[in-house]
Write an enzyme that holds these catalytic residues in place. Sequence first.
Site, PDB file in Angstrom:
ATOM      1  N   ASN A  40       0.847  -1.192   0.000  1.00  0.00           N
ATOM      2  CA  ASN A  40       0.000   0.000   0.000  1.00  0.00           C
ATOM      3  C   ASN A  40       0.886   1.246   0.000  1.00  0.00           C
ATOM      4  O   ASN A  40       1.917   1.297   0.677  1.00  0.00           O
ATOM      5  CB  ASN A  40      -1.006  -0.004   1.157  1.00  0.00           C
ATOM      6  CG  ASN A  40      -0.391  -0.127   2.533  1.00  0.00           C
ATOM      7  OD1 ASN A  40       0.601  -0.827   2.713  1.00  0.00           O
ATOM      8  ND2 ASN A  40      -0.981   0.539   3.511  1.00  0.00           N
ATOM      9  N   GLU A  42       0.167   5.081   0.588  1.00  0.00           N
ATOM     10  CA  GLU A  42      -0.819   6.091   0.969  1.00  0.00           C
ATOM     11  C   GLU A  42      -0.389   7.469   0.483  1.00  0.00           C
ATOM     12  O   GLU A  42       0.777   7.697   0.155  1.00  0.00           O
ATOM     13  CB  GLU A  42      -1.005   6.089   2.490  1.00  0.00           C
ATOM     14  CG  GLU A  42      -1.602   4.780   2.978  1.00  0.00           C
ATOM     15  CD  GLU A  42      -1.802   4.714   4.480  1.00  0.00           C
ATOM     16  OE1 GLU A  42      -2.440   3.760   4.934  1.00  0.00           O
ATOM     17  OE2 GLU A  42      -1.328   5.623   5.195  1.00  0.00           O
ATOM     18  N   CYS A  51      -3.806   0.492  -3.020  1.00  0.00           N
ATOM     19  CA  CYS A  51      -3.638  -0.694  -2.172  1.00  0.00           C
ATOM     20  C   CYS A  51      -2.547  -1.605  -2.734  1.00  0.00           C
ATOM     21  O   CYS A  51      -2.179  -1.522  -3.910  1.00  0.00           O
ATOM     22  CB  CYS A  51      -4.937  -1.490  -2.120  1.00  0.00           C
ATOM     23  SG  CYS A  51      -6.349  -0.597  -1.475  1.00  0.00           S
ATOM     24  N   GLU A  53      -2.682  -4.784  -3.439  1.00  0.00           N
ATOM     25  CA  GLU A  53      -3.122  -5.695  -4.494  1.00  0.00           C
ATOM     26  C   GLU A  53      -3.105  -5.001  -5.854  1.00  0.00           C
ATOM     27  O   GLU A  53      -2.652  -5.560  -6.853  1.00  0.00           O
ATOM     28  CB  GLU A  53      -4.551  -6.202  -4.219  1.00  0.00           C
ATOM     29  CG  GLU A  53      -4.699  -6.958  -2.908  1.00  0.00           C
ATOM     30  CD  GLU A  53      -5.078  -6.048  -1.736  1.00  0.00           C
ATOM     31  OE1 GLU A  53      -4.576  -4.905  -1.638  1.00  0.00           O
ATOM     32  OE2 GLU A  53      -5.889  -6.490  -0.906  1.00  0.00           O
ATOM     33  N   CYS A  85      -9.964  -5.192  -0.695  1.00  0.00           N
ATOM     34  CA  CYS A  85     -11.116  -4.285  -0.599  1.00  0.00           C
ATOM     35  C   CYS A  85     -11.942  -4.358  -1.891  1.00  0.00           C
ATOM     36  O   CYS A  85     -11.539  -4.987  -2.867  1.00  0.00           O
ATOM     37  CB  CYS A  85     -10.643  -2.854  -0.334  1.00  0.00           C
ATOM     38  SG  CYS A  85      -9.955  -2.013  -1.785  1.00  0.00           S
ATOM     39  N   CYS A  88     -10.129  -3.168  -5.080  1.00  0.00           N
ATOM     40  CA  CYS A  88      -9.135  -4.147  -5.543  1.00  0.00           C
ATOM     41  C   CYS A  88      -9.820  -5.369  -6.158  1.00  0.00           C
ATOM     42  O   CYS A  88      -9.347  -5.917  -7.143  1.00  0.00           O
ATOM     43  CB  CYS A  88      -8.215  -4.562  -4.403  1.00  0.00           C
ATOM     44  SG  CYS A  88      -7.037  -3.262  -3.957  1.00  0.00           S
TER      45      CYS A  88
HETATM   46 ZN   LIG Z   1      -7.762  -2.446  -1.979  1.00  0.00          ZN
END
Ligand SMILES: [Zn+2]
Length: 133
Positions: A40, A42, A51, A53, A85, A88
């Site tokens: 990830n 940010e 993210c 993934e 999530c 993703c």
């Molecule tokens: Zn995600």
Amino acid sequence: MTDLLQLARAAQANAHAPYSGFRVGAAIRLQGGETFAGCNVENASYGATICAERGAIMSAVAALGTVSVVEVVVVSEGNPPWPPCGMCRQVLSEFCVPDCPVHAVNGEGVHLTWRFDQLLPSGFTPEYLIESP
Ligand SMILES: [Zn+2]
């Protein structure tokens, strides 16, 4: 899966997570056996965060073009470990084979596994955009 777990953990260590404090790593295996990892990353705007993934998928596509993902590992400190999530899952649906195993693992060794089509049943897949004859 061991090699993907090692790749995901290495990527997790490089996560840029100064806002949430939650480091996540992911690794994917492609049909041809190639592996890619992501973490990830940010952003102060929050919305520009990506993210782990999706990072792994973007790296694979940048290197090889269209790819077919046959295994996914996500490493987090969530308990239970976090699955991908929704955003993703949507991105994965573009590239994952339906029966692709998705593993979520945490630092305590808890390991959950789903088939991709369990995580995003009836997803909006590329097939909807292919015109029928
Ligand atoms: Zn995600």
